[in-house]
Scaffold this active site. Structure first.
Site, short mmCIF file in Angstrom:
data_model
loop_
_atom_site.label_atom_id
_atom_site.label_comp_id
_atom_site.label_asym_id
_atom_site.label_seq_id
_atom_site.Cartn_x
_atom_site.Cartn_y
_atom_site.Cartn_z
N HIS A 200 0.62 -0.77 0.47
CA HIS A 200 -0.13 -0.60 0.09
C HIS A 200 0.89 0.59 0.34
O HIS A 200 0.42 2.44 -0.34
CB HIS A 200 -1.29 -0.22 0.86
CG HIS A 200 -1.89 -0.54 0.75
ND1 HIS A 200 -2.06 -2.73 1.22
CD2 HIS A 200 -3.49 -0.74 0.23
CE1 HIS A 200 -3.23 -3.20 0.92
NE2 HIS A 200 -3.37 -1.89 0.66
N CYS A 516 -10.57 -3.82 -9.39
CA CYS A 516 -9.57 -2.69 -8.91
C CYS A 516 -8.57 -2.96 -8.10
O CYS A 516 -7.92 -1.58 -7.87
CB CYS A 516 -10.73 -2.24 -7.77
SG CYS A 516 -11.16 -3.55 -5.93
C1 PEP Z 1 -6.51 -6.09 -3.87
O1 PEP Z 1 -5.93 -6.69 -3.03
O2 PEP Z 1 -6.77 -5.66 -5.41
C2 PEP Z 1 -7.11 -4.58 -3.48
C3 PEP Z 1 -7.69 -3.67 -4.41
O3 PEP Z 1 -6.80 -4.25 -2.11
P1 PEP Z 1 -6.04 -3.31 -1.44
O4 PEP Z 1 -4.43 -2.86 -2.49
O5 PEP Z 1 -6.47 -2.23 0.19
O6 PEP Z 1 -4.95 -4.58 -0.40
#
Ligand code: PEP
Ligand code: MG
Length: 586
Positions: A200, A516
């Site tokens: 993240h 996403c």
């Molecule tokens: C993912 O895991 O692809 C996602 C969109 O969620 P995050 O990146 O917030 O874990």
């Protein structure tokens, strides 16, 4: 190590594109506010356990740094190696460690205060000796003690939102919460020793449009605050003290990058349709309210993923219903009739929020632990407050509710029950809420969810594929670990088959499906996802232009044919070749 005065290049993972040129701001350990309190009976054992855990964390950090150090040029590796070994010894059985444990037991004080008191006593004795070698050892002891205290207090080193304009932050590590503090008006980019491309921290850097390089060994020893530096997020390079000719070349690249973004921004009013007229809905992912101006000018048709974690990070307390409601309401209103998909709290793993995770222990930090919807269902008040805020915000415009980290039907059913009861209660109290109730969807980001997509479809109103976690869990590769970054591959047939299986299950059940994860924002994958049946993508606002440009070039029938060929392959290298070949043709 002597900081470089002539030009030097350090390599790492380019995780967020663009060129940043600025002045180094090394994020030092700094002094940490150490809480001090007296212990009662049973608390003593708890505190010794906390110190034990902090020692283990620090040992893991040093072990990781040792692996990194080994990849540095040999003289630097040797020097760094000695230093890290000294730290390691201090963390094993040293006067510092023994003294801190003794103080917890005898003086009945908390672990961080015990470490601080012992450190002060040792360093005071050394300082009296007035010797430069000893002075350096004092710094080492303080560094180790600070590491322990930081881990115990989960304290962040120095706030990052007060650095001078034009700073490039250089740090050993950056958590997503640290990154959330960066103001792109002040900070032009950042680079760290640790960190993988898919975590993240990387996602937030891209969301904020900040060029970033992570996982760069040797970085901290090579720079000092005030150095001129270039962060090349395209090529994964940090150039320290660039020569005038190098600087000029990077300035030209920076100008070209900005021009390209400007050209793509002009696409915002163009429809997102393929050459043969199929519409592909492009939404935005939002992690921080600061992104909203970019979202509103991007031409996005929705917010396909609102990561609600931002409301809970970098604070000691949990936001109340009213605060959550107002935050969401502002976003829903700003979207002016376009749907906002609010994901319930996905705290846990690398995304930690002190106020929620402090009483959970190691499980919250584990990618396999108490994360996402598991955590929300364990803390019903937290879930109820968040759902209430979403229901109320839903009175101002269309919202959907998205559940993260779902692995069973049961989790969806339980959440739906909570939602229904809450809605009935709010209606009885005459509180204005979304009417009808918002659709409830599921993130498909765990292999068990993908493999039972047909079963989950029967309890879900929509799916959103989280390709980042889906790749991580399928490949057993930590998104944040630069050591295994090369193995992280969304084009592995296992990941693609799960995406295909999920998409087909959603289409059969006639529920909407989107992607996403970061795949959605990378034009390299657009044709493949479309060929597999995906018609909705959600990504950071900066990615919308490049992806729309790609959508408008694609012939859907050709993309479907290429997807069929790709899905018959077993080798990810060949898959990549077939995809890149298609992208270069159409
Ligand atoms: C993912 O895991 O692809 C996602 C969109 O969620 P995050 O990146 O917030 O874990
Ligand atoms: Mg995820």
């Amino acid at each position: 190590m002597t900081p470089a005065s002539k030009e030097m290049i350090i390599r790492g993972l380019g995780v967020s594109p663009g060129i940043a040129i600025g002045e180094v701001h090394v994020r030092e350990s700094g002094s940490i506010a150490v809480p001090e309190y007296a212990l009662k009976g049973a608390q003593v054992a708890k505190e010794t356990h906390r110190l034990d855990q902090a020692l283990k964390t620090a040992q893991r950090q040093i072990a990781l740094l040792k692996v990194k150090a080994a990849t540095m040029p040999s003289s630097a590796a040797e020097e760094m190696g000695f230093l890290l070994e000294a730290y390691e010894q201090m963390l094993n059985d040293s006067r510092l460690v023994r003294g801190a444990f003794r103080r917890i037991v005898d003086d009945k004080i908390n672990a961080e205060a015990a470490v601080q008191a012992e450190t002060n006593e040792i360093t005071a004795g050394f300082a009296a000796l007035d010797d430069s070698y000893i002075a350096a050892r004092i710094d080492d002891i303080r560094e180790v003690a600070n590491r322990l205290i930081r881990s115990l207090t989960k304290s962040h080193v120095k706030p990052l939102n007060t650095v001078p304009k034009g700073s490039i932050i250089i740090s050993e590590d950056m958590t997503p919460a640290d990154t959330a503090q960066l103001d792109p008006k002040q900070v032009f980019g950042f680079a760290t020793v640790l960190g993988g491309a898919q975590g993240h921290t990387a996602i937030m850097a891209r969301a904020l449009g900040l060029p970033a390089v992570l996982g760069a060994p040797g970085l901290l020893g090579a720079v000092k605050s005030g150095d001129k530096v270039v962060v090349d997020g395209d090529q994964g390079r940090i150039v320290i003290n660039p020569k005038p000719s190098t600087l000029a070349a990077f300035e030209a690249k920076q100008t070209e990058h900005r021009r390209r973004l400007g050209r793509l921004a002009r696409l915002r009013r163009q429809p997102s349709v393929t050459r043969d007229g199929t519409e592909i809905a492009l939404g935005c992912n939002v992690e921080l309210p600061i992104e909203m101006p970019g979202v509103l000018t991007s031409g996005a048709s929705s917010i396909g993923l609102l990561r609600s974690e931002f409301m809970f990070m970098n604070r000691e307390d949990i936001p109340g219903i009213e605060e959550q409601y107002k935050g969401l309401r502002d976003i829903v209103k700003a979207m002016d009739g376009r749907t906002v998909t609010v994901r319930t709290l996905d705290i846990g793993g690398e995304k930690l929020a002190q106020s929620i995770t402090k009483d959970i222990g190691d499980s919250a930090q584990s990618a396999l632990g108490l994360r996402g919807i598991r955590l929300s269902l364990k803390k019903p008040e937290l879930l109820e407050d968040q759902l209430t805020a979403i229901l109320r915000a839903g009175a101002h415009g269309p919202v959907r509710i998205l559940l993260p980290m779902v692995s069973t039907q049961q989790e969806v059913r339980k959440t739906r029950d909570v939602l229904k009861k809450l809605a009935a209660k709010l209606k009885r109290k005459k509180v204005t809420i979304a009417d009808p109730l918002p659709p409830v969807g599921v993130m498909i980001e765990v292999p068990s969810a993908a493999l039972t997509a047909d079963a989950l479809a029967s309890v879900s109103d929509f799916f959103a594929i989280g390709s980042d976690d889906l790749t991580m869990y399928t490949m057993a590769v930590d998104r944040t670990d630069e050591q295994v970054a090369e193995l992280y591959n969304p084009l592995h047939p296992s990941v693609l088959r799960l995406i295909q299986f999920t998409t087909e299950a959603a289409l059969r059940a006639r529920i909407p499906i989107s992607v996403c994860g970061e795949m959605a924002g990378d034009p390299r994958f657009t044709a493949l996802l479309m060929g597999l049946g995906i018609r909705e993508l959600s990504m950071s606002a900066h990615a919308l232009g490049p992806v729309k440009q790609r959508v408008r070039e694609i012939d859907l029938a050709a993309a479907q044919n290429r997807a069929t060929v790709i899905m018959a392959q077993t080798d990810s290298g060949r898959i990549a070749m077939l995809l890149d070949d298609f992208n270069s043709l159409v």
